[in-house]
Scaffold this motif. Structure first.
Motif, PDB file in Angstrom:
ATOM      1  N   ASP A   1     -35.029 -51.665  23.003  1.00 44.95           N
ATOM      2  CA  ASP A   1     -35.075 -53.124  23.053  1.00 44.95           C
ATOM      3  C   ASP A   1     -36.495 -53.648  22.873  1.00 44.95           C
ATOM      4  N   ASP A   2     -37.466 -52.971  23.457  1.00 44.58           N
ATOM      5  CA  ASP A   2     -38.867 -53.379  23.298  1.00 44.58           C
ATOM      6  C   ASP A   2     -39.325 -53.202  21.854  1.00 44.58           C
ATOM      7  N   LEU A   3     -38.944 -52.097  21.257  1.00 47.13           N
ATOM      8  CA  LEU A   3     -39.296 -51.843  19.863  1.00 47.13           C
ATOM      9  C   LEU A   3     -38.670 -52.907  18.954  1.00 47.13           C
ATOM     10  N   ALA A   4     -37.411 -53.212  19.186  1.00 47.88           N
ATOM     11  CA  ALA A   4     -36.713 -54.218  18.382  1.00 47.88           C
ATOM     12  C   ALA A   4     -37.377 -55.588  18.526  1.00 47.88           C
ATOM     13  N   GLU A   5     -37.700 -55.953  19.749  1.00 46.58           N
ATOM     14  CA  GLU A   5     -38.340 -57.255  19.990  1.00 46.58           C
ATOM     15  C   GLU A   5     -39.693 -57.343  19.286  1.00 46.58           C
TER      16      GLU A   5
END
Length: 127
Positions: free
Chosen positions: A54-58
């Motif tokens: 999720d952090d990578l996607a954001e």
């Protein structure tokens, strides 16, 4: 040939993998319906010991599903990353590959898509 400890990446394997990375980058740049996120994702995986999906996607501006299908599956096919409780973690083979790949393909990291993710202190240069 890259060989240290248990990490091996012969020249043939390196060449095949490098071509796959460049093709993935090129395919992403040709898409007009979505932002290219391959290069920024690779950079973030390179500079972080662990990063959650999720952090990578954001940070790259895409969905977690795009990260899973478009990046993680690709990297796992080369045995470059693993999933841990802390997030995705680089394997030594990935570190060795990227060290050589970035030296031999410096333009890979000189993309407009990195603006806001990578600054000059990390090697960012304008196209």
């Amino acid at each position: 040939e890259i060989h240290r400890g248990n990490v091996q990446l012969n020249d043939e394997e390196y060449g095949i993998t490098a071509k796959a990375f460049l093709k993935k980058q090129e395919d992403g740049e040709r898409r007009t319906d979505t932002k290219e996120f391959f290069v920024p994702a690779i950079w973030l995986l390179w500079i972080n010991d662990n990063i959650k999906r999720d952090d990578l996607a954001e940070q790259v501006g895409c969905s977690a599903e795009n990260i899973k299908k478009g990046i993680i599956g690709f990297l796992k096919s080369f045995n470059f990353i693993e999933s841990t409780q802390k997030g995705y973690s680089k394997r030594p083979k990935f570190i060795k590959f990227l060290g050589r790949f970035f030296k031999e393909n410096p333009s890979f990291l000189k993309k407009r898509e990195l603006r806001g993710i990578m600054d000059e202190s990390h090697g960012y240069e304008e196209d």
